[in-house]
Design a protein around this motif. Structure first.
Motif, PDB file in Angstrom:
ATOM      1  N   SER A 112       8.522   8.104 -52.135  1.00 24.42           N
ATOM      2  CA  SER A 112       8.708   7.781 -50.720  1.00 24.42           C
ATOM      3  C   SER A 112       8.287   8.915 -49.796  1.00 24.42           C
ATOM      4  N   ASN A 113       8.009  10.093 -50.340  1.00 26.24           N
ATOM      5  CA  ASN A 113       7.461  11.160 -49.498  1.00 26.24           C
ATOM      6  C   ASN A 113       6.007  10.883 -49.121  1.00 26.24           C
ATOM      7  N   SER A 114       5.264  10.248 -50.008  1.00 22.37           N
ATOM      8  CA  SER A 114       3.861   9.930 -49.724  1.00 22.37           C
ATOM      9  C   SER A 114       3.662   8.452 -49.415  1.00 22.37           C
ATOM     10  N   ASN A 115       4.732   7.656 -49.521  1.00 19.27           N
ATOM     11  CA  ASN A 115       4.628   6.205 -49.433  1.00 19.27           C
ATOM     12  C   ASN A 115       3.654   5.683 -50.490  1.00 19.27           C
ATOM     13  N   LYS A 116       3.648   6.403 -51.649  1.00 18.04           N
ATOM     14  CA  LYS A 116       2.792   6.091 -52.797  1.00 18.04           C
ATOM     15  C   LYS A 116       1.293   6.127 -52.456  1.00 18.04           C
ATOM     16  N   LYS A 117       0.949   6.834 -51.359  1.00 13.42           N
ATOM     17  CA  LYS A 117      -0.463   7.103 -51.060  1.00 13.42           C
ATOM     18  C   LYS A 117      -0.800   8.404 -51.770  1.00 13.42           C
ATOM     19  N   THR A 136      18.512  19.984 -56.910  1.00 16.31           N
ATOM     20  CA  THR A 136      18.094  18.804 -56.145  1.00 16.31           C
ATOM     21  C   THR A 136      16.590  18.564 -56.249  1.00 16.31           C
ATOM     22  N   ILE A 137      16.227  17.286 -56.127  1.00 18.14           N
ATOM     23  CA  ILE A 137      14.823  16.890 -55.993  1.00 18.14           C
ATOM     24  C   ILE A 137      14.705  16.002 -54.752  1.00 18.14           C
ATOM     25  N   LEU A 138      13.870  16.413 -53.816  1.00 18.30           N
ATOM     26  CA  LEU A 138      13.628  15.620 -52.610  1.00 18.30           C
ATOM     27  C   LEU A 138      12.445  14.689 -52.869  1.00 18.30           C
ATOM     28  N   ARG A 139      12.671  13.378 -52.776  1.00 13.87           N
ATOM     29  CA  ARG A 139      11.604  12.409 -53.066  1.00 13.87           C
ATOM     30  C   ARG A 139      11.394  11.417 -51.943  1.00 13.87           C
ATOM     31  N   GLY A 140      12.013  11.698 -50.757  1.00 13.58           N
ATOM     32  CA  GLY A 140      11.926  10.759 -49.647  1.00 13.58           C
ATOM     33  C   GLY A 140      12.870   9.585 -49.853  1.00 13.58           C
ATOM     34  N   GLY A 141      13.043   8.803 -48.808  1.00 16.13           N
ATOM     35  CA  GLY A 141      13.925   7.646 -48.874  1.00 16.13           C
ATOM     36  C   GLY A 141      13.304   6.438 -48.192  1.00 16.13           C
ATOM     37  N   VAL A 142      14.048   5.354 -48.188  1.00 16.05           N
ATOM     38  CA  VAL A 142      13.603   4.112 -47.557  1.00 16.05           C
ATOM     39  C   VAL A 142      14.731   3.626 -46.650  1.00 16.05           C
ATOM     40  N   ASP A 143      14.416   3.344 -45.374  1.00 13.65           N
ATOM     41  CA  ASP A 143      15.468   2.899 -44.459  1.00 13.65           C
ATOM     42  C   ASP A 143      15.773   1.409 -44.650  1.00 13.65           C
ATOM     43  N   LYS A 144      16.681   0.894 -43.836  1.00 15.98           N
ATOM     44  CA  LYS A 144      17.121  -0.493 -44.025  1.00 15.98           C
ATOM     45  C   LYS A 144      16.037  -1.518 -43.721  1.00 15.98           C
ATOM     46  N   TYR A 145      14.928  -1.074 -43.107  1.00 19.00           N
ATOM     47  CA  TYR A 145      13.817  -1.978 -42.831  1.00 19.00           C
ATOM     48  C   TYR A 145      12.714  -1.860 -43.885  1.00 19.00           C
ATOM     49  N   GLY A 146      12.971  -1.045 -44.919  1.00 22.70           N
ATOM     50  CA  GLY A 146      11.988  -0.870 -45.975  1.00 22.70           C
ATOM     51  C   GLY A 146      10.891   0.117 -45.648  1.00 22.70           C
ATOM     52  N   ILE A 147      11.103   0.937 -44.623  1.00 26.82           N
ATOM     53  CA  ILE A 147      10.101   1.926 -44.209  1.00 26.82           C
ATOM     54  C   ILE A 147      10.413   3.266 -44.863  1.00 26.82           C
ATOM     55  N   CYS A 148       9.404   3.900 -45.438  1.00 26.55           N
ATOM     56  CA  CYS A 148       9.589   5.190 -46.095  1.00 26.55           C
ATOM     57  C   CYS A 148       9.884   6.290 -45.081  1.00 26.55           C
ATOM     58  N   VAL A 149      10.858   7.109 -45.403  1.00 24.72           N
ATOM     59  CA  VAL A 149      11.260   8.235 -44.554  1.00 24.72           C
ATOM     60  C   VAL A 149      11.126   9.504 -45.396  1.00 24.72           C
ATOM     61  N   PRO A 150      10.095  10.326 -45.155  1.00 23.88           N
ATOM     62  CA  PRO A 150       9.896  11.526 -45.973  1.00 23.88           C
ATOM     63  C   PRO A 150      10.961  12.582 -45.707  1.00 23.88           C
ATOM     64  N   ASN A 151      11.158  13.473 -46.672  1.00 19.14           N
ATOM     65  CA  ASN A 151      12.121  14.568 -46.468  1.00 19.14           C
ATOM     66  C   ASN A 151      11.593  15.900 -47.007  1.00 19.14           C
ATOM     67  N   TYR A 152      10.274  16.102 -46.872  1.00 19.68           N
ATOM     68  CA  TYR A 152       9.671  17.356 -47.315  1.00 19.68           C
ATOM     69  C   TYR A 152       9.348  18.297 -46.153  1.00 19.68           C
TER      70      TYR A 152
END
Length: 343
Positions: free
Chosen positions: A266-271, A221-237
């Motif tokens: 999506s873990n960093s929200n590309k920051k 597996t690779i954890l890269r974060g996700g995006v919820d239905k409102y387009g907000i990044c949800v980290p998973n690290y």
């Protein structure tokens, strides 16, 4: 069909014959594959760092970057295995934008798939010959990997591809580690289903042939974060995410439970500078709990010679990303040496 055939491309065997590997490079590849395999099988306690540009857009800049990386590898060889990201095809959410060197060997020119296939093979070979490292790439188009399957030591299946049947079945026939990212929704069960499929044997159609695979025990597996239905990044690290993944692995009979944490996307929200902090937190979680340490085999970091990113135009800065923003080399060097101290 609404499709025009532009040209017939050479078979992978023909391109390999035209651009072959020397015996020395083949030996390097075998040794690197063995070293990386031992990490996933738990025989080695070294930590993997898959690091490099978001996209490999210019051969000379990529080689300059990997040359620097090779210097760091020699300094940290007792603790880390560095795998350069030489990503030659890029997924595009809407289909628009630069699709990688495979499509456009020159980013500011028209697509040239024949030129692209030749360019990416030659670049991967140069990395091996000149830097002594073997690379990671993304398996965006499963049938295209046959042009590179004798060169790569690691492949990733991206968030938009992880539910695709052909990706899963092709991964089951690979003899190197393949990382399955969680989808953009962040659903961990989709990612684990993909790992389960890749570890099993399958019979299917591949490049016009009826093939049967043996299954890939190094799929993980690779954890890269996700995006919820409102387009907000949800980290998973975070620690809780890593423990949850460990528990989910425990409910399945999968070989070599393993995770790589992608510190960007999506873990960093590309920051991109957040990658430094995220990696530090992941290392802290590993050192806090032996189960997390056993699970998390490495991290994935996006970095290049120059930090940030830029548009594709005539004023491009050498070694600066033309896709997602990346860490610069100075920060990357400090981060890699810090990882070696803490892992």
């Amino acid at each position: 069909m609404s499709m025009t055939i532009n040209r017939q491309l050479p078979l992978p065997s023909e391109l390999k014959a035209e651009y072959p590997l020397s015996p020395g490079v083949k030996a390097l590849k075998a040794a690197r594959d063995r070293e990386i395999r031992e990490v996933f099988e738990g025989e080695s306690h070294k930590f993997l760092v898959i690091v490099g540009p978001c996209s490999a857009d210019l051969e000379d800049a990529v080689l300059d970057y990997v040359t620097k990386l090779a210097g760091i590898q020699e300094r940290v060889k007792e603790k880390l295995v560095l795998i350069p990201r030489v990503y030659t095809n890029k997924p595009r959410t809407t289909g628009e934008g630069y699709k990688g060197m495979l499509h456009q060997p020159s980013p500011d020119k028209a697509p040239d798939l024949l030129g692209g296939i030749i360019a990416i093979r030659k670049m991967h070979i140069r990395v091996m010959e000149e830097c002594g490292l073997t690379s990671a790439d993304e398996m965006l188009y499963p049938e295209n990997r046959s042009y590179l399957d004798d060169l790569l030591s690691y492949e990733a299946v991206g968030a938009r591809s992880v539910e695709n049947q052909q990706h899963r079945l092709t991964a089951s026939g690979m003899d190197i580690p393949v990382g399955m990212k969680n989808p953009t929704s962040g659903d961990l069960s989709v990612m684990l289903n993909s790992v389960q499929a890749a570890q099993a044997s399958h019979t299917f159609l591949y490049r016009g042939c009826d093939v049967t695979t043996s299954g890939n025990p190094l799929a993980h597996t690779i954890l890269r974060g996700g995006v919820d239905k409102y387009g907000i990044c949800v980290p998973n690290y975070h620690y809780e995410d890593l423990m949850r993944l460990w528990e989910l692995y425990g409910k399945r009979e999968l070989e070599n439970p393993a995770a790589i944490v992608d510190a960007n996307h999506s873990n960093s929200n590309k920051k991109y500078r957040e990658q430094i902090r995220i990696v530090s937190e992941v290392l802290h979680s590993r050192n806090y709990n032996p189960e997390v340490k056993a699970l998390v085999k490495g991290v994935m970091i996006e970095s290049y010679l120059e930090e940030g990113n830029q548009e594709i135009d005539c004023r491009r800065v050498y070694g600066k990303s033309i896709t997602d923003p990346c860490l610069g080399w100075k920060d990357t060097e400090r981060l890699l040496l810090s990882i070696a101290e803490k892992c």
